[in-house]
Structure formats: C-alpha cells, structure tokens
Motif scaffolding. Structure first.
Motif, short mmCIF file in Angstrom:
data_model
loop_
_atom_site.label_atom_id
_atom_site.label_comp_id
_atom_site.label_asym_id
_atom_site.label_seq_id
_atom_site.Cartn_x
_atom_site.Cartn_y
_atom_site.Cartn_z
N HIS A 106 8.40 28.16 -0.72
CA HIS A 106 6.81 27.82 -1.55
C HIS A 106 5.96 28.56 -1.79
CE1 HIS A 106 8.53 24.11 -0.75
NE2 HIS A 106 9.02 24.27 0.83
N PHE A 107 6.72 29.75 -1.87
CA PHE A 107 5.15 30.85 -2.40
C PHE A 107 4.91 30.96 -3.43
CE2 PHE A 107 3.89 34.67 -3.89
CZ PHE A 107 3.06 35.58 -3.38
N LYS A 108 5.14 30.61 -4.61
CA LYS A 108 4.53 30.14 -5.15
C LYS A 108 3.36 28.89 -5.45
CE LYS A 108 5.83 28.12 -10.21
NZ LYS A 108 4.80 27.79 -10.44
N THR A 109 3.20 27.89 -4.26
CA THR A 109 2.50 27.08 -4.16
C THR A 109 1.33 27.47 -3.61
OG1 THR A 109 3.97 25.42 -3.56
CG2 THR A 109 1.95 24.52 -3.42
N VAL A 110 1.01 29.34 -3.08
CA VAL A 110 0.64 29.97 -2.50
C VAL A 110 -1.10 30.44 -3.74
CG1 VAL A 110 -0.70 31.56 -1.31
CG2 VAL A 110 0.92 30.37 -0.40
N ASN A 111 0.39 31.10 -5.03
CA ASN A 111 0.12 32.02 -6.01
C ASN A 111 -0.67 31.06 -6.21
OD1 ASN A 111 0.39 34.90 -5.98
ND2 ASN A 111 2.50 34.36 -6.69
N ASP A 112 -0.05 29.84 -6.71
CA ASP A 112 -1.11 28.64 -8.11
C ASP A 112 -2.10 28.43 -7.68
OD1 ASP A 112 1.40 29.32 -9.59
OD2 ASP A 112 2.24 27.51 -8.43
N SER A 113 -1.87 27.88 -6.09
CA SER A 113 -3.18 27.13 -5.62
C SER A 113 -4.37 28.26 -5.21
CB SER A 113 -3.15 26.14 -4.55
OG SER A 113 -2.20 26.89 -4.01
N LEU A 114 -3.85 29.14 -4.66
CA LEU A 114 -5.29 29.80 -4.54
C LEU A 114 -5.06 31.60 -5.30
CD1 LEU A 114 -4.54 29.72 -0.83
CD2 LEU A 114 -5.77 28.41 -1.15
N GLY A 115 -4.31 31.44 -6.08
CA GLY A 115 -4.62 32.70 -6.61
C GLY A 115 -4.00 34.23 -6.23
N HIS A 116 -3.13 35.32 -6.88
CA HIS A 116 -2.17 35.84 -6.82
C HIS A 116 -3.53 37.56 -5.73
CE1 HIS A 116 0.79 34.96 -9.83
NE2 HIS A 116 -0.04 34.47 -10.61
N ASP A 117 -3.80 37.11 -5.99
CA ASP A 117 -5.21 38.18 -4.98
C ASP A 117 -4.38 37.55 -3.68
OD1 ASP A 117 -5.94 39.52 -7.21
OD2 ASP A 117 -8.17 38.93 -6.64
N THR B 117 1.31 31.08 11.94
CA THR B 117 0.24 31.06 10.93
C THR B 117 -0.29 32.68 10.54
OG1 THR B 117 -0.27 29.67 12.27
CG2 THR B 117 -1.96 30.44 10.57
N TYR B 118 -0.45 32.67 8.78
CA TYR B 118 -0.66 33.71 8.59
C TYR B 118 -2.17 33.86 7.64
CZ TYR B 118 3.17 35.34 7.23
OH TYR B 118 5.06 35.55 7.08
N VAL B 119 -3.77 34.77 8.66
CA VAL B 119 -4.73 34.48 8.16
C VAL B 119 -4.99 35.56 7.27
CG1 VAL B 119 -7.18 34.69 9.06
CG2 VAL B 119 -5.19 34.29 10.16
N VAL B 120 -5.41 34.99 5.95
CA VAL B 120 -5.77 35.46 4.72
C VAL B 120 -7.26 35.43 4.51
CG1 VAL B 120 -5.27 36.81 2.17
CG2 VAL B 120 -2.90 35.84 4.03
N GLY B 121 -7.90 36.29 4.60
CA GLY B 121 -9.47 35.98 4.22
C GLY B 121 -9.44 34.77 4.71
N PRO B 122 -10.53 34.08 4.35
CA PRO B 122 -10.72 32.24 5.11
C PRO B 122 -9.82 31.02 4.86
CG PRO B 122 -11.22 32.17 3.11
CD PRO B 122 -10.88 33.40 2.81
#
Length: 624
Positions: A227-238, A300-305
């Motif tokens: 489900h990595f694509k979901t992270v890119n699509d919902s939160l952006g590529h950065d 769990t990963y903490v990336v920014g907020p």
C-alpha cells in the motif's frame, strides 16, 4: 569501485599497451643496432615480446560474466603486474639509452620516458593504485638524471620534470574522480543511496559464479512495500520519498554484514544473503531474516506530522549454481512475492519446486498460445440459456483451446495469461468475429435467440480501438436486429478501471443495440453505487452461490438479495451453474427466470447447439 565497466576498461587497455610497446620497440632495436648496443636492446625487446604474450593470455582469459569474484580479482592482480612490468621495461630502456649522449640517444630516451608517463596518466586513470606508482617509476629516473647533470639548466629541468609529475598526477586524479563519480551515479539509486538494479544484477552474477565454484548456496529477498502507492497518492511524493529513506535506514540496521541491499525501483528492494554450505541452513536463515525485517518494517513511521503504518511482502529465492542467468532468481523471488500479495500481503513466501513447475507450465502455455490462432486451435462452444418455461432463449459463447502438446487447456488457465501478455486483444477479436458469424448462421438456419452473450476482457474492453473494431465486425456480419441480441458480459473488476471511460465505451456500444451483463456478480469489487452508475441490462448470479444453495443458508440469503436488488433496479438476471432440480426449484420459487448450467446442458459445439435448440423447440413448454 570495480564494476563491469571498470573491468572492461582495463581489459581494453591490454592490446593498446602491447601495440605501444612492440611497434616503438622495433625502433629502439634498430637504433641499438646502429649504435653498437644491439645485444642489450635485443634482450630488452625479447622481454617486451614475453610481456606481450603474457598480455595476450590475460586478454583472452577474461570473461566477466563467467568469472567468480576470486578469479576476477586474481585476473586483475595479474593485469596490474602486466602494466607494471611494461612500464619498468620503458624505465629500463631509458636507463640503457640515456647514457648514449654521443649518438644523441639520450634525447630519444628522455622523450620516451615523458611519453610513457603521459600514457600512464591517461590510460590507467581508472585506478589510482596503478597510475600513481607507475608515474613515480617513470618520472623519478628522469628527475634524478636531470639533477645529476650538475649544471644550472639540469636543476631547472629537474624542477620542470617534478612539476610535470605533479601535473600528470593532478590530471589523472581529476579523471579518476570524474570516473568514480560517474560510476557511482550509474550504480546507485539517487534517492536512497542504495545500489541500483544494474549494479545488483552484475553483483548477483558474480555471486552465482562464486557459488558455482564453491558448491554453496545463498538467498535473495525481494521486498515490496504494501500500500505504498496510497501514501504517495494521499500525502504526496515528498512524504513518500522520506518514507522510503526511513525504510532503507531500517533495512541497513537489520541486514547482516556481508549482505547487499539494493533498490530495484519504486518501493521494491532486494537483498542477497551470505553464503551457506547447506541449502536447508540457507532457507532457515532467509526465512528468519525475512520475519525479522517484516516485524521491523511494520513499526510506525513518523514523517513530519504524519504517523504512517505500512507492511511488506517478501519473496525468497535460493541462489545456487543451477542457472547461468541472474534474472532468473530475481524472477523467482518476484513470483514468490506476488504469491504473498495474493494471500493478503504482510508475509513471506519461498519459491519452491511446485511453484517452479507452475511457472514452467505458465511459460509453456504462454509460448504455445502465441501460435494458437495461426494453428486454428481456438474454438467456441455455446452453453444454452433457458427461460422458466424450458425454452432456449439464449446462449453464452465460451472459448476453448485444444493444443497438440498440452491437450485441452481450460480457459481459467490460458485467459489470465492472454491478458498478462496482451494476446487477449487479438484473441478477443477472434472470439467476437466467430461469435458474430455463428449468430448470423443460426439466424439463417431458423434458430432465433433472444440474446447471445460474449465475455469481454477488461484489457480488451479498454483498448483504444475496441469500439471501432466491434462496429466494423457488426457491419460485416450482423443487421440491426441481430445486433440487438448481443450481450457483452463484463466482470466486476471493471470498477477498478477508469469508470468514466468505461461508462463512455458502454454507452457508445449501447447506441448500436448491444446490451451489457455483469458476470460473476457478488464475487468482486461492485458496490450498489457503482452498479447503479453502469448502464447494465443484466446481472449473472455466480455459480459459487448457486452451487451452495443446497447446503448453505448464507448463500441462499445472498441469492435472494441479488434477485430482489435486480428487481428493484429493473435488471434481467441469469443464474449460472444450475446443476440440480433443487437449485432450479429454489430459483423458480424466488422469481428467477433465466437459467444456465449442466442441469440443462453442457457447453456445446455450434452444430450440437443447433440440434439441442431444435429438440427443445419440439418439447412441450412448461406451464408458468
């Protein structure tokens, strides 16, 4: 960093050095003969010839793809010795001729020494362990010679020679840094800093050659993030890029020393394990490391907020000397990884013999399928559809493939392969053309059906020329009345496509009279909202529900729900897979009016269907 390009570069320099020594060496031999020093010059040239023979042997023995790490390193050490030997020979000829001032041979010796130094700094710049000692070997005698002249100009020349040495070292160092930078960029992933696919395949080939010599084993772990694509699509590529860096940091923390980690691309990573003397030990180590990595990557990963949670699917392949192709083991790990995906993700699966046989069978089917149409091996059978009065009111066309080598191949085996390879487009058009021609021939023979169903693959349906091709076939075989009998059956996976485009294609075809049926309803992706958006005319109750009517209350409730929903949406409904009188009675009792299954008939050839139709036409109708 030594990769294939590095070794290829060194390999190409061997004949260059041989030619630069043999041909000018003849000139030195001639000058030695003219000036009374033929014997030492001749001995020197014999050494050049011996070194050239050594170089030819090294050149011919090089084969990067088949050499193990040990053999490759040994070959390179011999190459280093070869280059050092040649430059020592040029330093020797300098010492031999520089004292021949009466014949002015010292000028030629000085020029040759400088020329050899330039050659060394240029051709050996890929490895500083070669060009640095070589430059000192060549330039140090020249600096000493100028200094020993004992005159002011000798000191100046000695200083100039030292300066030239520094310049040559600087130029070689600069070239070396550029080569190393270019090599690093070519072999590493810019985002994560890991090795890339190109480097990994070369590394794996070297490991395979080493394992072939030692008889040992190793393993591959192919890791795909779920489900990595979901992270890119919902939160952006950065955010996605930062998440990948965090994943790499965890991998590097837990991958044992001696293993190599690379990024194949996207969210796929691959790891080679350490060498093991026994296959069972190798399998245990691979599974243990896989489970450890899965547990670590799920934290769990903490990336920014954002607090993000992802899992991983890992495919394992055991590396041995059984193949000469590194891509085979990557493919095996990839197949095993997709087995994990098919079973719900977040797990590990090891490629095994059973899977290998399945893959080989898959490849054999794929190979022979390319020739199926040309060899006239694809045919259609037709399963009758009967209404509640027992009248044959329709037919579903079902593709069959009978191959001389494989025998009868079930559609469930070859249709998915045709979809994966793109052959489904050509195969689908053949099915459509055959079906249209059959419908027309039946009509001309007096066989009148209310509907004629044809299954359409989603890949075929979304092909850019599909509508035009269907229109062309209808104009060739069907009139408007026959076109209105066509029913295209699509599956619930249609909602996973671009639904707006799908609806547009459906509406274009409906304008020509074609109707649409949702096949295998209840087993896929459909929701009521999607079902209501699609311009459907019919739904088919999947045979798995019908087959369980006799013993499963849940399936009976599902069938009743589908029948009620179809009534509300004003859709026709077909029950497929009807095999018993009890199933038929239950469906009749809940207002189902069209039936398809072995209770009435198996799929039939074109002629057998015509005969079945006529026999049923003569039978008395069942009272409503």
């Amino acid at each position: 960093m030594r990769d294939k390009r590095f070794y290829d570069f060194v390999h190409r320099q061997i004949p260059v050095f041989i030619m630069l020594s043999l041909l000018p060496g003849l000139g030195y031999l001639f000058l030695g003969w003219l000036n009374g020093i033929f014997t030492p010059a001749f001995v020197w040239y014999l050494m050049v010839i011996a070194g050239s023979i050594w170089g030819v042997t090294l050149y011919r023995n090089f084969d990067f793809d088949s050499m193990s790490e040990y053999r490759r390193n040994r070959w390179y050490r011999h190459c280093s010795g070869f280059f050092y030997a040649f430059f020592l020979l040029w330093a020797l000829i300098f010492l031999l001729y520089v004292g021949q001032e009466a014949a002015n041979l010292h000028y030629i010796a000085i020029f040759t020494e400088i020329g050899a130094s330039v050659v060394a700094s240029s051709l050996l710049s890929s490895d500083r362990r070669l060009y640095r000692p070589t430059l000192y070997i060549l330039m140090a005698p020249l600096i000493v010679y100028f200094f020993l002249i004992g005159e002011w100009y000798g000191y100046v020349l000695s200083l100039f020679a030292g300066t030239l040495t520094w310049v040559l070292l600087y130029a070689a160092n600069s070239s070396n840094q550029l080569l190393m930078q270019a090599t690093y960029q070519a072999t590493h992933d810019a985002l994560t800093g890991l090795h890339n696919r190109q480097y990994f395949i070369e590394h794996l080939q070297k490991r395979m050659n080493t394992l072939a010599e030692s008889g040992q084993f190793s393993f591959l772990l192919l890791i795909d993030l779920d489900h990595f694509k979901t992270v890119n699509d919902s939160l952006g590529h950065d955010i996605g890029d930062q998440l990948l860096r965090n994943v790499v940091a965890r991998l590097q923390q837990h991958v044992p020393e001696g293993c190599l980690t690379a990024r194949l691309g996207g969210d796929e990573f691959i790891i080679t394990g350490r060498d093991c003397v026994d296959r069972e030990i190798c399998e245990r180590e691979a599974l243990a490391l896989s489970e450890q990595l899965i547990a670590r990557l799920k934290e769990t990963y903490v990336v920014g907020p954002h607090h993000l949670y992802i899992s991983a699917s890992i495919g394992v392949s055991i590396i041995s000397a059984s193949s000469v192709n590194a891509n085979r083991f990557i493919k095996e790990a990839d197949i095993a990884m997709y087995e994990v995906k098919a079973k719900g993700r977040d797990g590990v699966f090891m490629f095994n013999d059973e899977m290998s046989r399945r893959v080989e069978k898959h490849l054999e089917i794929e190979r022979l399928l390319h020739f199926a149409l040309a060899n006239d091996e694809i045919t259609l059978h037709y399963q009758p559809q009967l209404d509640h009065r027992g009248r044959v009111m329709g037919a579903e066309s079902l593709v069959r493939w009978n191959n001389a080598e494989l025998g009868a191949v079930p559609p469930a085996r070859f249709i998915p392969i045709a979809e994966q390879t793109g052959l489904i487009v050509e195969l689908g058009m053949h099915i459509l053309e055959t079906g249209f021609r059959t419908l027309r021939e039946w009509h001309e023979a007096g066989i009148e059906l209310d509907q004629f169903s044809i299954n359409i693959s989603m890949r075929q349906f979304t092909h850019q020329h599909f509508v035009a091709q269907v229109t062309q076939l209808m104009q060739r075989y069907l009139d408007a009345g026959l076109a209105r009998k066509l029913v295209f059956e699509i599956t619930e996976s249609i909602v996973a496509e671009d639904i707006h485009r799908v609806i547009d294609v459906m509406n274009q075809l409906r304008a020509s009279g074609i109707r649409f049926s949702m096949d295998d309803f209840g087993t896929g992706y459909s929701s009521l909202s999607n079902l209501n958006r699609l311009p459907l005319d019919e739904i088919k109750i999947d045979r798995s529900f019908v087959g369980a009517l006799d013993q499963n209350e849940g399936h009976r409730a599902m069938v009743v729900t589908i029948l009620n929903m179809a009534s509300i949406l004003k859709l026709n409904i077909v029950a497929e897979g009807v095999e018993t009188v009890e199933q038929l009675d239950f469906l009749l009792g809940h207002d189902c009016r069209i039936f398809q299954g072995y209770f009435h008939s198996r799929p039939l050839t074109q002629d057998a269907f015509a005969q079945f139709y006529r026999e049923r036409a003569l039978a008395p109708a069942v009272a409503e």
